[in-house]
Design an enzyme around this catalytic site. Structure first.
Site, PDB file in Angstrom:
ATOM      1  N   HIS A 218      -7.593   1.113  -6.246  1.00  0.00           N
ATOM      2  CA  HIS A 218      -7.519  -0.051  -5.226  1.00  0.00           C
ATOM      3  C   HIS A 218      -8.534  -1.286  -5.711  1.00  0.00           C
ATOM      4  O   HIS A 218      -9.336  -1.407  -5.465  1.00  0.00           O
ATOM      5  CB  HIS A 218      -8.571   0.748  -4.231  1.00  0.00           C
ATOM      6  CG  HIS A 218      -8.568   0.109  -2.552  1.00  0.00           C
ATOM      7  ND1 HIS A 218      -7.702  -1.001  -2.399  1.00  0.00           N
ATOM      8  CD2 HIS A 218      -8.963   0.381  -1.248  1.00  0.00           C
ATOM      9  CE1 HIS A 218      -7.756  -1.285  -1.226  1.00  0.00           C
ATOM     10  NE2 HIS A 218      -8.718  -0.415  -0.677  1.00  0.00           N
TER      11      HIS A 218
ATOM     12  N   GLN B 168     -10.317  -3.874  -3.412  1.00  0.00           N
ATOM     13  CA  GLN B 168     -11.364  -3.337  -2.945  1.00  0.00           C
ATOM     14  C   GLN B 168     -12.674  -3.763  -3.930  1.00  0.00           C
ATOM     15  O   GLN B 168     -13.409  -4.116  -3.542  1.00  0.00           O
ATOM     16  CB  GLN B 168     -11.470  -1.987  -2.658  1.00  0.00           C
ATOM     17  CG  GLN B 168     -12.693  -1.359  -2.011  1.00  0.00           C
ATOM     18  CD  GLN B 168     -13.062  -2.189  -0.766  1.00  0.00           C
ATOM     19  OE1 GLN B 168     -12.255  -2.008   0.130  1.00  0.00           O
ATOM     20  NE2 GLN B 168     -14.387  -2.450  -0.550  1.00  0.00           N
TER      21      GLN B 168
ATOM     22  N   ARG C  56       0.957  -1.254  -0.057  1.00  0.00           N
ATOM     23  CA  ARG C  56      -0.173   0.014   0.092  1.00  0.00           C
ATOM     24  C   ARG C  56       0.826   1.227  -0.126  1.00  0.00           C
ATOM     25  O   ARG C  56       1.760   1.353   0.983  1.00  0.00           O
ATOM     26  CB  ARG C  56      -1.036  -0.075   1.282  1.00  0.00           C
ATOM     27  CG  ARG C  56      -1.523   1.391   1.412  1.00  0.00           C
ATOM     28  CD  ARG C  56      -2.756   1.358   2.353  1.00  0.00           C
ATOM     29  NE  ARG C  56      -3.976   0.765   2.144  1.00  0.00           N
ATOM     30  CZ  ARG C  56      -5.098   0.828   2.411  1.00  0.00           C
ATOM     31  NH1 ARG C  56      -5.219   1.572   3.342  1.00  0.00           N
ATOM     32  NH2 ARG C  56      -5.990   0.163   1.992  1.00  0.00           N
TER      33      ARG C  56
HETATM   34  N1   CP Z   1     -11.354  -0.259   2.460  1.00  0.00           N
HETATM   35  C1   CP Z   1     -10.005  -0.216   2.842  1.00  0.00           C
HETATM   36  O1   CP Z   1      -9.123  -0.435   2.083  1.00  0.00           O
HETATM   37  O2   CP Z   1      -9.876  -0.214   4.051  1.00  0.00           O
HETATM   38  P1   CP Z   1      -8.402   0.192   5.067  1.00  0.00           P
HETATM   39  O3   CP Z   1      -7.885   1.363   4.769  1.00  0.00           O
HETATM   40  O4   CP Z   1      -8.925   0.269   6.517  1.00  0.00           O
HETATM   41  O5   CP Z   1      -7.609  -0.912   4.746  1.00  0.00           O
HETATM   42  N1  NVA Z   2     -10.128   6.668  -1.187  1.00  0.00           N
HETATM   43  C1  NVA Z   2      -9.830   6.359   0.130  1.00  0.00           C
HETATM   44  C2  NVA Z   2     -10.029   4.826   0.264  1.00  0.00           C
HETATM   45  C3  NVA Z   2      -9.587   4.172   1.682  1.00  0.00           C
HETATM   46  C4  NVA Z   2      -9.689   2.795   1.577  1.00  0.00           C
HETATM   47  C5  NVA Z   2      -8.472   6.729   0.255  1.00  0.00           C
HETATM   48  O1  NVA Z   2      -7.511   6.493  -0.417  1.00  0.00           O
HETATM   49  O2  NVA Z   2      -8.114   7.116   1.455  1.00  0.00           O
END
Ligand code: CP
Ligand code: NVA
Length: 308
Positions: A134, A137, A107
């Site tokens: 993402h 997700q 990440r």
């Molecule tokens: N939805 C998601 O990726 O959540 P986190 O940021 O908690 O990993």
């Molecule tokens: N759009 C958000 C998603 C978090 C899972 C971010 O990048 O912070």
């Protein structure tokens, strides 16, 4: 090497295979304690590095638990405690990590970092979120939709709010799974224009509709996300609130949707900002199923990455 970097780079056959595997593994675990190994321990003797340069609740825990259930060994690493990108190049980091572990989940901020990691790694790399996408997700979201409503092909998905990383992965998925996608948000937060141009060449139905009420009509799936993402500077907060309040998903807006439309949010949410608690906890909401399915689908993604 099978990296899982973005949905548009993976064949629909493989994407569907991952979803099928996830469904099978989920079904086989019904009633089992969370720490029970999956049959055959498919990741036995494998070590998986889980590298986080941004905060995480779901991605962090679901990958960690997933690796354990598959009989592998997770190694949680915080970017802040590594030399990653500051003091050591991504390419050197990738080559070093590849000597110790069998799989890397990252990440990070820039997509460039993810792609560089994949380029120099000699083990598969999984995208656990970047500023631009993402994919794990959206695989969980499609799994969730299909569990509840059958195939997503030909369905209508409406996104409210910011044309952000999660939206981008929905967009890529629309091109692969062939569902129609409506973006309903302010012009300033439109998805990148190169993406929008791509929709036509990918042959799926994509529209921008800035009127939330007309956008939501006939939708099978309604999704939104936080108004300010982790990569956004905190100063944009007030401006974003003004830009986005008209696109809040609330009961009044939902009253214009089909009775059985599903509501999704990747979480974390800012309750009563992008969506009201009444909607998040309402009968159309499947937000916690999405969170659960992160676990199952990511286990299938890891197996796919390590398969021949
Ligand atoms: N939805 C998601 O990726 O959540 P986190 O940021 O908690 O990993
Ligand atoms: N759009 C958000 C998603 C978090 C899972 C971010 O990048 O912070």
């Amino acid at each position: 090497m099978k990296h899982f970097l973005n949905i548009n780079e993976i064949s629909i056959r493989d994407l569907k295979g991952i979803l099928e595997q996830a469904k099978k593994m989920k079904g086989a675990r019904i009633g089992l304690a969370k720490g029970t190994y999956d049959e055959g321990k498919p990741l036995s003797q494998h070590i998986v590095a889980l590298v986080f340069e941004k905060p995480s609740t779901r991605t962090r825990t679901s990958f960690d638990v997933g690796v354990r259930q598959l009989g592998g060994q997770p190694m949680l690493l915080s970017g802040a405690e590594m030399h990653l990108g500051q003091g050591e190049t991504i390419s050197d980091t990738a080559q070093v990590l590849s000597r110790y572990v069998d799989l890397i989940m990252l990440r990070t901020y820039e997509s460039k970092t993810l792609y560089e990691m994949a380029k120099y790694s000699t083990v598969p790399v999984i995208n656990g979120l970047t500023n631009d996408s993402h994919p794990c997700q959206i695989m969980a979201d499609i799994m969730t939709f299909e569990e509840k409503r059958g195939t997503i092909e030909g369905k209508k998905v409406v996104w409210f709010g910011d044309g952000n990383n999660v939206f981008n992965s929905f967009f890529q998925a629309a091109g692969k799974f062939n569902f129609s996608l409506i973006f309903s948000g302010p012009k300033e937060l439109d998805p990148p224009s190169n993406l929008v141009k791509k929709a036509n060449s990918l042959g799926f139905d994509f529209k921008i509709d800035r009127d939330p009420i007309s956008a939501i009509k006939g939708a099978d799936l309604i999704a939104t996300d936080t108004w300010v993402s982790m990569h956004d500077s905190p100063e944009v907060k007030q401006v974003r609130h003004n830009q986005l309040k008209a696109f809040q998903v609330n009961e009044e807006l939902m009253s214009n949707a089909k009775k059985d439309a599903l509501f999704m949010h990747c979480l974390p949410a800012h309750r009563n900002e992008e969506a009201t608690s009444a909607v998040m906890d309402g009968q159309n909401s499947v937000i916690f199923d999405e969170a659960e399915n992160r676990l199952h689908v990511q286990k299938a993604i890891m197996r796919w990455c390590l398969s021949k």
